[in-house]
Design an enzyme around this catalytic site. Structure first.
Site, PDB file in Angstrom:
ATOM      1  N   ALA A 105       1.069  -1.151   0.138  1.00 25.08           N
ATOM      2  CA  ALA A 105       0.227   0.030  -0.033  1.00 25.08           C
ATOM      3  C   ALA A 105       1.205   1.076   0.052  1.00 25.08           C
ATOM      4  O   ALA A 105       2.107   1.473  -0.157  1.00 25.08           O
ATOM      5  CB  ALA A 105      -0.625   0.156   0.864  1.00 25.08           C
ATOM      6  N   LYS A 106       0.172   2.532  -0.270  1.00 21.08           N
ATOM      7  CA  LYS A 106       0.886   3.361   0.030  1.00 21.08           C
ATOM      8  C   LYS A 106       0.197   5.097  -0.226  1.00 21.08           C
ATOM      9  O   LYS A 106      -1.061   4.690  -0.451  1.00 21.08           O
ATOM     10  CB  LYS A 106       1.702   4.293  -1.362  1.00 21.08           C
TER      11      LYS A 106
END
Ligand code: NAD
Length: 413
Positions: A105-106
């Site tokens: 994720a980011k």
């Protein structure tokens, strides 16, 4: 004129090169490329002068087949949804290659943290977390620092989450030691780079002692990589930050550079060196080049000017696909981001494990386990790269894609 760099196209280009080698079907490519969830939030903020600003934040969760989502949060004026998508996908390939039970994720907020007060940053961070709170958690999505964020910001994130769910250190990694951060996390990316440099030196029959190193970016990654490689006996000949860099062929004193960076917010005032631009830093005479700042810095227009024989990607996506091809033709060894800077997420994983078990590991234990992870992944990548006659990057993606594909199929679509 060279086309404008897109981080997402670059990551997907590398994905396709590996997918071609694995003969992945078009359905599987579509499934593995597309994110699970994308969240965009408005962050209204009362500034210190009483005015109201509206910031935009993102969290992109790319894959969760092998564990909770995992990835940093970036505070930078140039954050965009496409960039966050690329970085989220890169995290999936990184956690999978290094074989820790996380997805990718980011997050990011479009803002300039250098122009904000500590109070403004705290209020913005808390609102960002409160607006994504239902999508994160130790078993859902675990946040971490990236460009423009640090352990203090992680502490605020953890505190905001804990207000609703009770004390939950495992929702965030890269925390201060006083709040169950892990020993070794601050230096983890740099330490991982050192372990890889040692392996590379052994394979390429080089001596690290006296090896000339240039490092672009003097933040959490670049500074620690410089410091630890200097301790290995390397000569750090050039470093830079967003305002430019310094060069001395005889070597810089990294601790002195850091003192000046802390005082003046730039490395440029270091006295015993020549001032150079960031473009020039990439082209100085050195053996190892470590881009540790932003994406797309080594591109079609400057790749041929690089003199280093080894490029270790401290940053995410610092080399464009065109430049990557050129460096390969030039015989430059490129250690790809998904392996090169994975030390950060490995020690983040150790931090999460310690938080879940409510224990605290000694620094030597952390570093030894990090070393094992880095070396075994390096070996896997280099063996596959030799066997399949592909670059280390394509080999790394092949390993990661295959693992995610298998996990996805086993869990059921
Ligand atoms: P940071 O904010 O601590 O430092 C960034 C540094 O880059 C600063 O010194 C800044 O002045 C410099 N910089 C900015 N623009 C520049 C430019 N155009 N040219 C040269 N220098 C420039 O960020 P960080 O955590 O060190 O992250 C750096 C890179 O490493 C990013 O690509 C990030 O995604 C990647 N990364 C970070 C981690 C981590 O744990 N922090 C882990 C893996 C990868």
């Amino acid at each position: 004129m060279a086309a404008r760099f897109s981080n997402l196209s670059a990551v997907n280009k590398f994905f396709d090169l590996a997918a071609d080698r694995l003969n992945l079907s078009s359905e599987m490519r579509k499934l593995l490329k597309s994110p699970v969830r994308e969240v965009k939030v408005e962050i209204p903020l009362k500034m210190d002068d009483g005015s109201i600003e509206v910031f935009i934040g993102f969290r992109v969760q790319h894959d969760e087949s092998r564990g909770p989502q995992k990835g940093g949060v970036r505070y930078h004026p140039k954050v965009s949804l496409d960039d966050v998508r690329a970085l989220a996908s890169l995290m999936t390939w990184k956690t999978t290659l290094i074989n820790i039970p996380f997805g990718g994720a980011k997050g990011g907020v479009i803002c300039d943290p250098k122009k904000m007060s500590s109070g403004e940053l705290e209020r913005m961070t808390r609102t960002y977390i409160s607006r994504i709170i239902q999508f994160i958690g130790p078993n859902r999505d675990v946040l971490a620092p990236d460009i423009g964020t640090d352990s203090q910001i992680m502490a605020w994130m953890m505190d905001e989450y804990s207000k609703i769910y009770g004390y939950t250190p495992g929702v965030v990694t890269g925390k201060p030691l006083e709040l169950e951060g892990s020993l070794g996390r601050e230096q983890a990316v740099g330490m991982g780079i050192v372990f890889l440099a040692r392996e590379l030196a052994r394979d390429l029959k080089l001596k690290l002692k006296g090896t000339k190193v240039a490092v672009q970016g003097f933040g959490k990654v670049g500074y620690n990589a410089s410091l630890l490689l200097e301790k290995e006996g390397c000569r750090i000949v050039a470093v830079s930050d967003s305002k430019g860099g310094v060069y001395n062929g005889k070597g810089l004193n990294v601790n002195k550079v850091k003192e000046i960076y802390n005082k003046k917010k730039s490395v440029g005032s270091y006295p015993e060196a020549e001032k150079i631009s960031n473009e020039k830093l990439l082209e100085v005479g050195c053996d190892i080049l470590i881009p540790s700042a932003l994406a797309g810095e080594i591109k079609e227009t400057n790749a041929r000017k690089i003199k280093a024989s080894i490029v270790i990607e401290g940053a995410n996506s610092p080399v464009t696909p065109e430049a990557d091809r050129m460096l390969e033709q030039m015989g430059v060894t490129v250690v790809p981001d998904v392996l090169a800077n994975a030390g950060g997420v490995v020690v983040s994983y150790f931090e999460w494990v310690q938080n879940l078990q409510q224990v605290s590991w000694e620094e030597d234990y952390v570093n030894n386990n990090l070393m094992k992870k880095m070396i075994s992944s390096y070996r896997e990548v280099s063996e596959l790269s030799k066997r399949e006659k592909v670059s280390a990057r394509v080999a790394a993606y092949m390993i990661a894609l295959d693992r995610v594909m298998k996990a996805t199929k086993l869990r059921g679509i």
